[in-house]
Design an enzyme around this catalytic site. Sequence first.
Site, mmCIF file in Angstrom:
data_model
loop_
_atom_site.group_PDB
_atom_site.id
_atom_site.type_symbol
_atom_site.label_atom_id
_atom_site.label_comp_id
_atom_site.label_asym_id
_atom_site.label_seq_id
_atom_site.Cartn_x
_atom_site.Cartn_y
_atom_site.Cartn_z
ATOM 1 C CE LYS A 123 -4.120 -1.938 2.114
ATOM 2 N NZ LYS A 123 -4.977 -2.243 3.165
ATOM 3 C CE LYS A 149 -11.407 -10.016 -1.706
ATOM 4 N NZ LYS A 149 -11.338 -10.382 -0.399
ATOM 5 C CE LYS A 173 -16.316 -2.210 4.112
ATOM 6 N NZ LYS A 173 -15.452 -3.475 4.138
#
Length: 330
Positions: free
Chosen positions: A108, A198, A201
């Site tokens: 990240k 996947k 959200k």
Amino acid sequence: MVQLSGITPSGHAQLGNYLGALRRWAADGGPDDLYFVSDLHAMTTAHNPARLRSLATEQLAVLVAAGVAPERLFVQSDLVRELGALTWVLECTCAYGEAARMIQFKEKSAARSTSVEGGGQAGVRLSLLTYPVLMAADILAVGADEVPVGEDQRQHVELARTLARRFNSTYGEVFVVPEATLPPAGARVRDLAEPTRKMSKSAENSAGVVFVLDEPDQIRRKVRRARTDGDSAPVYDPENRPGVSNLLDILAACAGGDPAQLADKYPSYGVLKDAVADAVIEELRPVRDGTLALLDDVGELERIRKAGAERATERSAHRVSAALRMVGAA
């Protein structure tokens, strides 16, 4: 045996969250298990405070509406004093190299350092490095024995184990040493528009994401627009036919049955999509209705949240106090 699981309000709860985790928590949770809305974890990147607050409240309502017992729930930030103190103690127990070698931090931080003007590490928040220590505090504060996690979080639980052992051997026995466990296999729910990834959200494009609070007409439109694979009839083949296989997995999770056998029942994509839309709408209807009712009943939701905070504080306060006393800070 205490299990601890959390969900981060980085976006609105979606079908994959419900089928893969929330529904299982409601059905299988033990009397001592704890589930929490990890709103502090959503602060490692730039965020809108009002939106984060709203999403945390919404997520709590979704959990209750999904059937998770209110007495097992809390919101992470309601324990900010306990967690803040324990995180500092654990940061003083953790070596920099242990935090910096976390795979998620490497990936990240690399991605974010290239997205800011001029590159480098200037745009990477320190919280991205220390987040696994906060996660360790979440686990150790409540005395969790088991933490069901996917492979992407297993390394973080290993860090919690390392820190618990080191603290116990250096200062005295305070913490349960937790185990990372793989959760039971849940439904495979992929993005309807991009079935190779996947459902998420926090997806930038929500066209393929079915949210728990979507209106029935929205759900039907999204399912009807789902990507399929061009052949003449539905076939269950996740590797070569991910789009139609995703629809069959969702149908099986909502209505029961084996996805490969369900494929034989539907002669065309249109008929299959209608069946999937109907099944998803009916599966989510009570959760959506219950969530909206709770969001309209501010007093009841506040009561649930306050009671959860009190119980979680009771579960954690004595360990945090003992840890502070052991290190000489109290």
